[in-house]
Design a protein around this motif. Structure first.
Motif, PDB file in Angstrom:
ATOM      1  N   ILE B  14       0.433  -1.130   0.349  1.00 35.69           N
ATOM      2  CA  ILE B  14      -0.084   0.632   0.144  1.00 35.69           C
ATOM      3  C   ILE B  14       1.181   1.416   0.636  1.00 35.69           C
ATOM      4  CG2 ILE B  14      -1.773   1.221   1.160  1.00 35.69           C
ATOM      5  CD1 ILE B  14      -3.007  -1.192   2.272  1.00 35.69           C
ATOM      6  N   THR B  15       2.080   0.870   0.846  1.00 35.46           N
ATOM      7  CA  THR B  15       2.594   2.357   0.477  1.00 35.46           C
ATOM      8  C   THR B  15       3.728   2.535  -0.933  1.00 35.46           C
ATOM      9  OG1 THR B  15       3.491   1.772   2.681  1.00 35.46           O
ATOM     10  CG2 THR B  15       4.586   3.651   2.366  1.00 35.46           C
ATOM     11  N   CYS B  16       3.892   2.190  -0.708  1.00 35.07           N
ATOM     12  CA  CYS B  16       4.793   1.159  -2.263  1.00 35.07           C
ATOM     13  C   CYS B  16       3.847   2.372  -3.180  1.00 35.07           C
ATOM     14  CB  CYS B  16       4.805   0.475  -3.175  1.00 35.07           C
ATOM     15  SG  CYS B  16       6.577  -0.227  -2.229  1.00 35.07           S
ATOM     16  N   GLY B  17       2.393   1.507  -3.531  1.00 40.34           N
ATOM     17  CA  GLY B  17       1.389   2.026  -4.209  1.00 40.34           C
ATOM     18  C   GLY B  17       1.160   3.555  -4.219  1.00 40.34           C
ATOM     19  N   HIS B  18       1.226   4.309  -3.027  1.00 42.20           N
ATOM     20  CA  HIS B  18       0.994   6.283  -2.423  1.00 42.20           C
ATOM     21  C   HIS B  18       2.528   6.110  -3.179  1.00 42.20           C
ATOM     22  CE1 HIS B  18       0.810   9.816  -0.674  1.00 42.20           C
ATOM     23  NE2 HIS B  18      -0.204   8.915  -0.810  1.00 42.20           N
ATOM     24  N   PHE B  19       3.879   6.084  -3.051  1.00 45.03           N
ATOM     25  CA  PHE B  19       4.401   6.333  -3.903  1.00 45.03           C
ATOM     26  C   PHE B  19       4.641   6.374  -5.304  1.00 45.03           C
ATOM     27  CE2 PHE B  19       9.191   5.405  -4.585  1.00 45.03           C
ATOM     28  CZ  PHE B  19       9.566   7.214  -4.198  1.00 45.03           C
ATOM     29  N   ARG B  23       4.366   8.829  -8.102  1.00 48.09           N
ATOM     30  CA  ARG B  23       5.251   9.737  -9.517  1.00 48.09           C
ATOM     31  C   ARG B  23       4.381   9.680 -10.325  1.00 48.09           C
ATOM     32  NH1 ARG B  23      10.068   6.446  -9.607  1.00 48.09           N
ATOM     33  NH2 ARG B  23       9.196   5.131 -10.388  1.00 48.09           N
ATOM     34  N   ARG B  24       3.247   8.379 -10.961  1.00 42.29           N
ATOM     35  CA  ARG B  24       3.020   8.658 -12.184  1.00 42.29           C
ATOM     36  C   ARG B  24       2.798   9.576 -12.376  1.00 42.29           C
ATOM     37  NH1 ARG B  24       2.380   5.347 -16.832  1.00 42.29           N
ATOM     38  NH2 ARG B  24       1.249   4.979 -17.584  1.00 42.29           N
ATOM     39  N   ALA B  25       1.623  10.032 -11.663  1.00 48.55           N
ATOM     40  CA  ALA B  25       0.782  11.571 -12.252  1.00 48.55           C
ATOM     41  C   ALA B  25       1.529  12.245 -12.654  1.00 48.55           C
ATOM     42  CB  ALA B  25      -0.135  11.555 -10.107  1.00 48.55           C
ATOM     43  N   ILE B  26       2.840  12.803 -11.776  1.00 49.92           N
ATOM     44  CA  ILE B  26       3.509  14.026 -11.796  1.00 49.92           C
ATOM     45  C   ILE B  26       4.226  13.512 -13.445  1.00 49.92           C
ATOM     46  CG2 ILE B  26       5.551  15.081 -11.120  1.00 49.92           C
ATOM     47  CD1 ILE B  26       5.195  14.738  -8.281  1.00 49.92           C
ATOM     48  N   GLN B  27       4.320  12.212 -13.665  1.00 51.12           N
ATOM     49  CA  GLN B  27       5.752  11.697 -14.946  1.00 51.12           C
ATOM     50  C   GLN B  27       4.275  12.653 -15.818  1.00 51.12           C
ATOM     51  OE1 GLN B  27       6.531   8.021 -14.782  1.00 51.12           O
ATOM     52  NE2 GLN B  27       8.512   8.235 -13.639  1.00 51.12           N
ATOM     53  N   TYR B  42      -3.709  12.963  -4.355  1.00 51.54           N
ATOM     54  CA  TYR B  42      -4.475  12.452  -4.673  1.00 51.54           C
ATOM     55  C   TYR B  42      -4.537  11.453  -5.022  1.00 51.54           C
ATOM     56  CZ  TYR B  42      -7.472  15.567  -2.331  1.00 51.54           C
ATOM     57  OH  TYR B  42      -8.128  16.369  -1.331  1.00 51.54           O
ATOM     58  N   TYR B  43      -3.446  10.799  -6.361  1.00 49.04           N
ATOM     59  CA  TYR B  43      -2.890   9.746  -7.190  1.00 49.04           C
ATOM     60  C   TYR B  43      -2.934   8.786  -6.857  1.00 49.04           C
ATOM     61  CZ  TYR B  43      -4.479  13.011 -11.195  1.00 49.04           C
ATOM     62  OH  TYR B  43      -4.601  13.647 -12.268  1.00 49.04           O
ATOM     63  N   GLY B  44      -2.289   9.491  -5.637  1.00 49.16           N
ATOM     64  CA  GLY B  44      -1.204   8.583  -4.198  1.00 49.16           C
ATOM     65  C   GLY B  44      -2.007   7.705  -3.801  1.00 49.16           C
ATOM     66  N   LEU B  45      -3.234   8.746  -3.152  1.00 51.18           N
ATOM     67  CA  LEU B  45      -4.080   7.560  -2.415  1.00 51.18           C
ATOM     68  C   LEU B  45      -5.260   6.919  -2.932  1.00 51.18           C
ATOM     69  CD1 LEU B  45      -5.256  10.958  -0.123  1.00 51.18           C
ATOM     70  CD2 LEU B  45      -4.759   9.015   0.364  1.00 51.18           C
ATOM     71  N   TYR B  46      -5.036   7.829  -4.690  1.00 52.33           N
ATOM     72  CA  TYR B  46      -6.259   6.704  -5.721  1.00 52.33           C
ATOM     73  C   TYR B  46      -6.095   4.937  -5.730  1.00 52.33           C
ATOM     74  CZ  TYR B  46      -8.628   5.215  -9.740  1.00 52.33           C
ATOM     75  OH  TYR B  46      -9.363   4.992 -10.794  1.00 52.33           O
ATOM     76  N   VAL B  47      -3.909   5.154  -5.976  1.00 53.33           N
ATOM     77  CA  VAL B  47      -4.176   3.740  -5.967  1.00 53.33           C
ATOM     78  C   VAL B  47      -4.141   3.190  -4.537  1.00 53.33           C
ATOM     79  CG1 VAL B  47      -1.355   3.246  -6.764  1.00 53.33           C
ATOM     80  CG2 VAL B  47      -2.330   4.449  -7.631  1.00 53.33           C
ATOM     81  N   THR B  48      -3.640   3.727  -4.207  1.00 54.28           N
ATOM     82  CA  THR B  48      -3.985   3.345  -2.337  1.00 54.28           C
ATOM     83  C   THR B  48      -4.554   2.142  -2.112  1.00 54.28           C
ATOM     84  OG1 THR B  48      -1.951   4.731  -1.597  1.00 54.28           O
ATOM     85  CG2 THR B  48      -3.298   3.598  -0.254  1.00 54.28           C
ATOM     86  N   LEU B  49      -6.241   3.395  -2.572  1.00 53.46           N
ATOM     87  CA  LEU B  49      -7.119   2.635  -2.291  1.00 53.46           C
ATOM     88  C   LEU B  49      -7.509   1.644  -3.373  1.00 53.46           C
ATOM     89  CD1 LEU B  49      -9.168   6.144  -2.210  1.00 53.46           C
ATOM     90  CD2 LEU B  49      -8.856   4.094   0.177  1.00 53.46           C
ATOM     91  N   TRP B  50      -6.889   1.470  -4.441  1.00 55.78           N
ATOM     92  CA  TRP B  50      -7.612   0.711  -5.303  1.00 55.78           C
ATOM     93  C   TRP B  50      -6.481  -1.051  -4.785  1.00 55.78           C
ATOM     94  CZ3 TRP B  50      -9.869  -1.909  -9.749  1.00 55.78           C
ATOM     95  CH2 TRP B  50     -10.540  -0.807 -10.383  1.00 55.78           C
ATOM     96  N   THR B  51      -5.115  -1.188  -4.540  1.00 56.33           N
ATOM     97  CA  THR B  51      -3.763  -1.338  -3.837  1.00 56.33           C
ATOM     98  C   THR B  51      -4.562  -2.515  -2.391  1.00 56.33           C
ATOM     99  OG1 THR B  51      -2.353  -0.554  -4.591  1.00 56.33           O
ATOM    100  CG2 THR B  51      -1.492  -2.169  -3.086  1.00 56.33           C
ATOM    101  N   GLY B  52      -5.284  -1.628  -1.969  1.00 61.17           N
ATOM    102  CA  GLY B  52      -5.341  -1.929  -0.159  1.00 61.17           C
ATOM    103  C   GLY B  52      -7.246  -2.574  -0.403  1.00 61.17           C
ATOM    104  N   VAL B  53      -7.957  -1.745  -0.728  1.00 64.18           N
ATOM    105  CA  VAL B  53      -9.336  -2.233  -0.335  1.00 64.18           C
ATOM    106  C   VAL B  53      -9.812  -3.399  -1.170  1.00 64.18           C
ATOM    107  CG1 VAL B  53     -12.087  -1.460  -1.113  1.00 64.18           C
ATOM    108  CG2 VAL B  53     -10.426   0.306  -0.272  1.00 64.18           C
ATOM    109  N   GLY B 143      -4.260  -4.700  -7.842  1.00 61.13           N
ATOM    110  CA  GLY B 143      -5.171  -2.908  -8.279  1.00 61.13           C
ATOM    111  C   GLY B 143      -4.164  -2.282  -8.646  1.00 61.13           C
ATOM    112  N   LEU B 144      -3.526  -2.354  -7.720  1.00 64.82           N
ATOM    113  CA  LEU B 144      -1.705  -1.297  -8.046  1.00 64.82           C
ATOM    114  C   LEU B 144      -1.991  -0.975  -9.580  1.00 64.82           C
ATOM    115  CD1 LEU B 144       0.986  -1.481  -5.896  1.00 64.82           C
ATOM    116  CD2 LEU B 144       1.395  -0.985  -8.345  1.00 64.82           C
ATOM    117  N   ALA B 145      -1.293  -2.170  -9.898  1.00 64.32           N
ATOM    118  CA  ALA B 145      -1.135  -2.301 -11.838  1.00 64.32           C
ATOM    119  C   ALA B 145      -2.712  -1.583 -12.045  1.00 64.32           C
ATOM    120  CB  ALA B 145      -0.871  -3.556 -12.076  1.00 64.32           C
ATOM    121  N   ILE B 146      -3.639  -1.965 -12.409  1.00 69.68           N
ATOM    122  CA  ILE B 146      -4.658  -1.537 -12.585  1.00 69.68           C
ATOM    123  C   ILE B 146      -4.570  -0.151 -12.720  1.00 69.68           C
ATOM    124  CG2 ILE B 146      -7.245  -1.405 -12.890  1.00 69.68           C
ATOM    125  CD1 ILE B 146      -7.618  -4.738 -12.438  1.00 69.68           C
TER     126      ILE B 146
END
Ligand SMILES: Nc1ncnc2c1ncn2[C@@H]1O[C@H](COP(=O)(O)OP(=O)(O)OP(=O)(O)O)[C@@H](O)[C@H]1O
Ligand SMILES: [Mg+2]
Lengths: 289, 460
Positions: B14-19, B23-27, B42-53, B143-146
């Motif tokens: 989850i932590t990696c997902g946020h990071f 980074r992806r968003a900024i890229q 927010y993009y970090g949180l978005y990935v976090t949620l997809w990874t975790g939930v 989830g993270l990948a999607i």
């Protein structure tokens, strides 16, 4: 109204200091017989007021002539309300407020130990900025004062006091058929007139008004201004207002406060046509305030 | 391998997902944040949620379900040995197997079939945990990948994240409501069962309460009577005594605190009153039983009155004292909410302080005061500990405060303590009493909150 109780002292206007001096000469309304004499109802000498450490008023000298309207104007926070509250000792109810100096009504010191503050406030009524009718019926709102001071012998007399007070406040016609409905149910302007009726029901000698129209629309305001003009015949009125036109319309004497100091006090038409202090000039022409 | 290990790996992911999301968003925006629809985190949180939930939901389903499935596998593998047993015996057998597998003491630890089954169980458990790890981590990585793939310059990550938080908050608030509904429903069903055994007219109108049910059908007095009238009368009596104490004292202290007390005294008195509210009710209970009740009894005897050693008066008095801070702090709030302009208006007319309090402030605050008194009443009705300890158990239909009475709450306690058959009328009666109590306090609370709210509206 039992006017026999009031024993107004007649004094030479010179005694009132420069303030009243000009007020008289500039104002026809004050002179019943064309002489240079007028009656001073209340006077403040060397008045300092402190809220805790902070001083809000500095050495105020002001005379309030009888049966006329005195307007207090000045920018926000300059101490108008503070001064007004000194006149009926409402500042007593504020923690940490200290009043130094001399305030007299009919020559007697209102901070005298022998004087009962309850009796003083019965002689000096007050109308507030926001209408504050009690959560009681219209009738009980007006009857409240007469009841606590035992002014009526019986129910009929009380009815009569309530009726005549509402009549003089110009409200009777509108509420005569619903005296039992709550006072809080009236419109803002009606509520303010109810508060005026409530104040005059105890037959005060002086009525203090702190921005009585600032919560009202122009029509209700015009109504109250008319009322003030009529009340002047029987009462001495001191009114705080932020509205220059209102001060010019209703008052005979105007006092301009600035940063806790009484800058200038003069007949109203003098103040508005040829103010002697440039701060006054600046304020009434809207340069600051 | 255990669910614990899976949880740790998940947290790392989850932590990696946020990071990564950030980074992806900024890229995608070529480093210029302004081009992004939402702030990068927010993009970090978005990935976090997809990874975790999804992973957490899978885990939450798996962990409780696994033992259930393993049990049924075990039964299947035991074959004949299990098929002849009834459900109690089967439960016992499974318990033994589990105990052996966990290394606990078991009466049958030497039985070879049990040992074999226990070994199978251990093996399956490990398989299960491995499966759990694979599935949750798989879900997390997928989830993270999607989510990472979905990130683009125009993607509304903020809105998506806000929607999720919205849903989480909604679910949290739902939990309290659902629990309440659940409790009410269970009360309701048990109550219906109770009225299947005892007629509702008896419960409501019979004057006697003796909930003894027979063990054997041929015993004397084989059926009890369940007339709740005397219990409610007792509750009412004690509540009335409590309110007679609490309302005047609480109200007067509220008036003193909010109108007369100088700052310093207020700063001492108010916390002191609140400490009174913090005393555990069981302490009030033994104070009532051990100090007040004997005192009242002694005092009654000295003037020739016959006072029960457990009297309604003792319980009511102490309960009243307990409720004082409740009444006073609520009334204090209400009185403080009366606008200062009303006080000023009254003072300016030359009214004294007491005239102002009596004729302006109390009438203005009256609805609010009524509301706080009603809340206090519902508190008194539901209060249990003091009456259990001080009011007695005898169901007396009396209005004499010197006698022992019993209350609804006391009877619920006595019906349920000790070993009870769960479907006897005696036990079910507790549910009926509970439901009745709930209805009364609910109605009181609704009325009280309504009046308080109406009063608030008037001045806001
Ligand atoms: N209760 C109080 N406690 C402390 N300071 C106060 C209090 N009331 C007024 N003051 C201070 O005294 C000064 C004068 O206030 P006052 O209310 O008399 O002004 P004002 O002329 O009536 O202003 P406004 O036109 O805004 O009503 C201000 O600086 C104010 O901050
Ligand atoms: Mg002011």
């Amino acid at each position: 109204m039992n006017m026999e109780n009031n024993r107004p002292e007649t004094v030479k206007s010179v005694a009132g200091g420069m303030a009243i001096d000009t007020a008289v000469t500039g104002e026809k309304n004050l002179k019943m017989d064309g002489t240079e004499e007028t009656t001073i109802k209340m006077s403040a000498r060397n008045l300092d007021v402190f809220y805790g450490e902070k001083q809000a008023l500095f050495g105020i000298d002001l005379d309030v002539p009888e049966q006329s309207v005195t307007a207090l104007i000045g920018p926000s926070g300059c101490g108008k309300s503070t001064f007004l509250r000194c006149l009926n000792r409402m500042n007593d109810t504020i923690d940490g407020c200290r009043v130094d100096g001399d305030i007299r009504i009919d020559q007697s010191d209102i901070y005298d130990r022998a004087l009962d503050v309850v009796e003083l406030r019965a002689r000096i009524g007050m109308v507030f900025q926001k209408p504050n009718p009690f959560p009681k019926s219209i009738y009980d709102n007006v009857a409240y004062g007469p009841k606590i001071h035992g002014l009526a012998q019986d129910k009929d007399e009380l009815d009569e006091i309530v009726r005549s007070s509402l009549e003089r406040a110009g409200l009777l016609k509108e509420v005569v058929d619903r005296l039992d409905s709550p006072g809080t149910g009236l419109s803002g302007g009606q509520q303010q007139r109810l508060c005026i009726a409530r104040a005059i029901a105890v037959s005060p000698e002086v009525i203090l008004m702190d921005e009585p129209c600032s919560a009202l629309d122009p029509i209700a305001t015009a109504h109250i201004e008319e009322l003030i003009d009529e009340l002047r015949e029987n009462f001495t009125i001191v009114i705080v207002t932020h509205n220059m036109q209102q001060a010019a319309r209703v008052s005979q004497q105007t006092a301009f406060f600035h940063l806790g100091i009484l800058v200038e006090c003069n007949a109203t038409n003098e103040i508005f046509t040829s103010p002697s202090d440039e701060r006054t000039q600046g304020y009434i022409t809207g340069r600051y305030g | 391998m255990s669910p614990f290990f899976a949880a740790i790996v998940l947290i790392v992911l989850i932590t990696c997902g946020h990071f990564l999301g950030r980074r992806r968003a900024i890229q995608t925006a070529n480093g210029s944040r302004r081009l992004l629809h939402s702030l990068p985190h927010y993009y970090g949180l978005y990935v976090t949620l997809w990874t975790g939930v999804p992973a957490v939901i899978l885990m939450a389903l798996w962990v409780p379900l696994q033992p259930y499935f393993l049990d049924s596998f075990l039964i299947a593998s035991l074959g004949d040995k299990a098929s002849g047993l009834n459900s109690d015996q089967l439960g016992l057998l499974l318990n033994d197997i589990r105990n052996v597998a966990d290394g606990n003491i078991s009466s049958r630890r030497n039985d070879p079939t049990i040992i074999a089954a226990a070994n199978r169980l251990i093996e399956w458990r490990q398989l299960g945990y491995a499966g759990l790890l694979v599935i949750t981590l798989g879900a997390a990585i997928a989830g993270l990948a999607i989510a990472r793939k979905r990130i683009s310059r125009t993607m509304r990550a903020r809105n998506a994240v806000e929607r999720v938080f919205n849903a989480v908050l909604f679910i949290a608030s739902l939990i309290a409501i659902l629990t309440t509904i659940g409790i009410v429903l269970s009360l309701l069903f048990e109550t219906i069962r109770f009225f299947g055994k005892v007629p509702i007219t008896e419960f409501l109108f019979n004057l006697s309460w003796s909930p003894q049910t027979a063990m054997r059908a041929d015993q004397v007095a084989s059926s009890g009577t369940f007339g709740a009238v005397s219990l409610f009368a007792g509750t009412l009596l004690i509540t009335a005594i409590a309110m007679i104490v609490a309302v005047p004292v609480g109200l007067m202290s509220a008036i003193y605190l909010s109108e007369y007390a100088p700052r310093k005294i207020r700063d001492i008195l108010k916390p002191a009153l609140e400490i009174l509210a913090g005393i555990p009710t069981v302490v009030y209970g033994f104070f009532a039983a051990l100090t007040v009740a004997p005192a009242i009894r002694g005092w009654g005897e000295s003037i020739g009155l016959d006072v029960a050693s457990e009297s309604a008066l003792a319980a009511g008095l102490v309960m009243g004292i307990m409720i004082i801070p409740f009444v006073s702090s609520l009334s204090d709030d209400v009185i403080n909410a009366v606008p200062q302009t009303l006080r000023d208006g009254s003072f300016a007319l030359g009214a004294t302080h007491s005239e102002t309090v009596r004729q302006v402030i109390i009438p203005a605050a009256f609805p609010g005061i009524v509301g706080s008194v009603l809340l206090a009443v519902s508190r008194a009705i539901g209060e249990t500990m003091i009456v259990v300890m001080a009011a007695g158990l005898a169901a007396n239909l009396t209005i004499n405060p010197l006698e022992a009475v019993t209350t609804v709450t006391v009877q619920i306690v006595t019906l349920l303590v000790g070993d009870q058959e769960f479907d006897s009328a005696k036990t079910l009666a507790a549910f009926a009493l509970g439901l009745a109590l709930f209805c009364v306090t609910l109605v009181l609370n609704i009325i009280a909150l309504r009046t308080v709210r109406k009063y608030r509206e008037k001045y806001d």
